[in-house]
Design a protein around this motif. Structure first.
Motif, PDB file in Angstrom:
ATOM      1  N   ALA A 182      -5.370   6.722   4.854  1.00  0.00           N
ATOM      2  CA  ALA A 182      -5.857   7.738   5.073  1.00  0.00           C
ATOM      3  C   ALA A 182      -4.808   8.956   5.560  1.00  0.00           C
ATOM      4  O   ALA A 182      -4.875   9.853   5.269  1.00  0.00           O
ATOM      5  N   ALA A 183      -4.017   8.439   6.489  1.00  0.00           N
ATOM      6  CA  ALA A 183      -3.136   9.270   7.205  1.00  0.00           C
ATOM      7  C   ALA A 183      -1.985   9.954   6.070  1.00  0.00           C
ATOM      8  O   ALA A 183      -1.291  10.932   6.565  1.00  0.00           O
ATOM      9  N   THR A 184      -1.760   9.177   4.983  1.00  0.00           N
ATOM     10  CA  THR A 184      -0.907   9.769   3.933  1.00  0.00           C
ATOM     11  C   THR A 184      -1.648  10.769   3.124  1.00  0.00           C
ATOM     12  O   THR A 184      -0.918  11.426   2.341  1.00  0.00           O
TER      13      THR A 184
ATOM     14  N   ALA B 114       0.793  -1.343   0.045  1.00  0.00           N
ATOM     15  CA  ALA B 114       0.091   0.063   0.067  1.00  0.00           C
ATOM     16  C   ALA B 114       0.827   1.101   0.050  1.00  0.00           C
ATOM     17  O   ALA B 114       0.687   2.153  -0.803  1.00  0.00           O
ATOM     18  N   ARG B 115       1.831   1.166   0.679  1.00  0.00           N
ATOM     19  CA  ARG B 115       2.815   2.222   0.857  1.00  0.00           C
ATOM     20  C   ARG B 115       3.330   2.557  -0.483  1.00  0.00           C
ATOM     21  O   ARG B 115       3.724   3.774  -1.033  1.00  0.00           O
TER      22      ARG B 115
ATOM     23  N   SER C  12      -1.300  11.971  -1.498  1.00  0.00           N
ATOM     24  CA  SER C  12      -2.753  12.926  -1.553  1.00  0.00           C
ATOM     25  C   SER C  12      -2.888  12.728  -2.911  1.00  0.00           C
ATOM     26  O   SER C  12      -3.793  13.236  -3.556  1.00  0.00           O
ATOM     27  N   ASP C  13      -1.968  12.158  -3.997  1.00  0.00           N
ATOM     28  CA  ASP C  13      -2.461  12.101  -5.324  1.00  0.00           C
ATOM     29  C   ASP C  13      -2.892  10.688  -5.815  1.00  0.00           C
ATOM     30  O   ASP C  13      -2.765  10.008  -6.851  1.00  0.00           O
TER      31      ASP C  13
ATOM     32  N   ARG D  71      -3.345  13.991 -12.570  1.00  0.00           N
ATOM     33  CA  ARG D  71      -2.347  13.634 -11.840  1.00  0.00           C
ATOM     34  C   ARG D  71      -2.579  12.393 -10.851  1.00  0.00           C
ATOM     35  O   ARG D  71      -1.691  11.611 -10.147  1.00  0.00           O
ATOM     36  N   LEU D  72      -4.043  12.021 -10.670  1.00  0.00           N
ATOM     37  CA  LEU D  72      -4.539  10.832  -9.943  1.00  0.00           C
ATOM     38  C   LEU D  72      -3.942   9.634 -10.229  1.00  0.00           C
ATOM     39  O   LEU D  72      -3.741   9.525 -11.647  1.00  0.00           O
TER      40      LEU D  72
END
Ligand SMILES: NC(=O)c1ccc[n+]([C@@H]2O[C@H](COP(=O)([O-])OP(=O)(O)OC[C@H]3O[C@@H](n4cnc5c(N)ncnc54)[C@H](OP(=O)(O)O)[C@@H]3O)[C@@H](O)[C@H]2O)c1
Length: 420
Positions: free
Chosen positions: A285-287, A192-193, A199-200, A315-316
């Motif tokens: 979510a914290a990222t 996941a990381r 945020s993108d 950008r997403l």
């Protein structure tokens, strides 16, 4: 985000002995406080325990403590079970790794800066600082310009050295990020990381048996769901303060991780802890990522939501994360049903026009296509499905495999999954 490491060491690289610092230099502690103030600090469990209780958690800083012990619940700190997990919690913020030896060694490859206090003592110790490879690291500042400071406390001499990357030692982009594809896929919190943090990213977390399936069932019934880390002692109070119901264990008969238990519950809000899906969702979510609960039941709706967002913002990137399971000893266990769920979302994304799909996401899609003729029968035959059926939850297994049975995309907004 800038990740910095900070430690004090002797010329022989000693940083600790018997769980403590082998010296007392209050001026260095004051500088440590000044530099780290306001930033998240990441530390190992032993370093946490070495802090005087009145400084735990270190004030004015989010404390993130690494431990593999599932029962470890330090008051006032967030627990991370791996370095990747800790870095995901930190997200885009500038952060400090503050020890000890095991954490410095593990975090060094991720670091942008290292602050070393050289303490002029020849003392024996049991914990050492990692070696700074001269091909990668170069001194960028030192203080004082000449010689040493002398501590007012015990007359110990010390000086500060700052290290940064050599300008010519830029690491290549890590291929494991699956860049530049816009639809990526990797397993568990470490994966996941790599593919879904930041945020993108739209992070589609898939935990088919049963966290994200239950979130889908709840959201389709108009229930908002707050994910919570497993055994987080703050969950009951949070539920009380937000007018929500805290999920109970399946056996007690109330709302639980069983999708059937929430569908007709008449609830308005549910707090739902889970060991894998909820924890992965919160970590992402914290990222700053937009977190979506993906499942076989919501594959098309989730893909439609993602495709819309991809079209709106070039950008997403969509990171699809099969959450996986844990073995009893804590080791990570990839499981077939989460790969199928991830693949069902990728297949639906393709139908909604996404073409830039990484090899890993395509493998998930192919895994789904291999079972798409009979997902219910296949899931019931899988190891996880059989385990749940043997425990008396056959209906949950059937429900989890019903393709597109729920027509909503559960998106995490301000800590609650809501139907979008
Ligand atoms: N001189 C300095 O600047 C400085 C700074 C900080 C600390 N120290 C000293 O360093 C010593 C402590 O260092 P240490 O290396 O023994 O211990 P540590 O790094 O503080 O903590 C080790 C523990 O952290 C957890 N951990 C580490 N890596 C992990 C990972 N990848 N995933 C999950 N959990 C992980 C494990 O906890 P579980 O066992 O619970 O699983 C492990 O036993 C002490 O003497 C302390 O005073 C010195």
């Amino acid at each position: 985000m800038t990740l910095s490491l900070i430690w004090a060491q002797t010329p022989d690289a000693v940083i600790g002995v018997d769980g403590a610092l082998p010296w007392h230099v209050p001026e260095d502690l004051a500088r440590f406080r000044r530099l780290t103030d306001g930033h998240p600090v990441v530390m190992g469990r032993r370093t946490w325990e070495s802090l005087p209780p009145r400084f735990r958690p270190l004030p004015g800083r989010d404390n993130v403590v690494l431990s593999r012990d599932p029962g470890f619940a330090p008051e006032g700190a967030v627990v991370a079970t791996s370095l990747d997990d800790a870095l995901a919690v930190v997200g885009d913020r500038d952060a400090w790794v503050i020890g000890g030896g095991s954490l410095y060694a593990a975090a060094l490859p991720h670091a942008d800066r290292v602050e070393v206090t050289l303490v002029d003592l020849a003392t024996a110790g049991d914990t050492v600082a990692p070696v700074l490879d001269e091909r990668r690291w170069v001194q960028t500042a030192h203080e004082p310009a000449e010689g040493w400071y002398t501590s007012a406390a015990e007359g110990t001499r010390y000086r500060y050295i700052t290290y940064g990357h050599r300008p010519d030692s830029q690491p290549a982009v890590d291929p494991r990020l699956q860049a530049p594809h816009r639809v990526r896929c990797d397993w568990g919190r470490a994966g996941a990381r790599a593919v879904a943090a930041g945020s993108d990213r739209i992070a589609v977390v898939v935990d088919v048996l049963t966290f994200t399936t239950t979130v889908a069932a709840a959201c389709a019934a108009g229930i908002e769901v707050a994910p919570f880390r497993w055994h987080d002692p703050r969950a009951p109070r949070f539920a009380e303060e937000t007018g929500a119901t805290l999920a109970v264990s399946r056996a007690t008969g109330g709302p639980s991780l069983s999708p059937g238990s929430v569908r007709a519950s008449g609830l308005h809000r549910l707090v739902l802890p889970s060991p894998n899906g909820a924890t992965t969702a919160l970590t992402l979510a914290a990222t700053g990522a937009t977190v979506v609960a993906g499942s076989i039941r919501t594959a098309d709706a989730v893909a439609a939501y993602c495709a819309r967002r991809l079209a709106e913002d070039p950008r997403l990137v969509v990171g699809v994360v099969p959450a996986g399971e844990g073995w009893p000893d804590g080791a990570f266990r990839p499981c077939a049903e989460d790969l199928w769920g991830a693949g069902a979302v990728v297949e639906a994304l393709r139908r909604h026009g996404a073409t830039d799909i990484s090899v890993e996401a395509e493998v998930a899609r192919q895994a789904w296509l291999a079972v798409a003729d009979d997902p219910v029968g296949t899931l019931r035959e899988s190891a996880s499905g059989r385990e749940l059926i043997e425990r008396g939850w056959a209906d949950d297994v059937t429900a989890a495999a019903e393709l597109d049975a729920d027509g909503c995309a559960p998106v995490l907004v301000d800590g609650w999954f809501v139907a979008c």
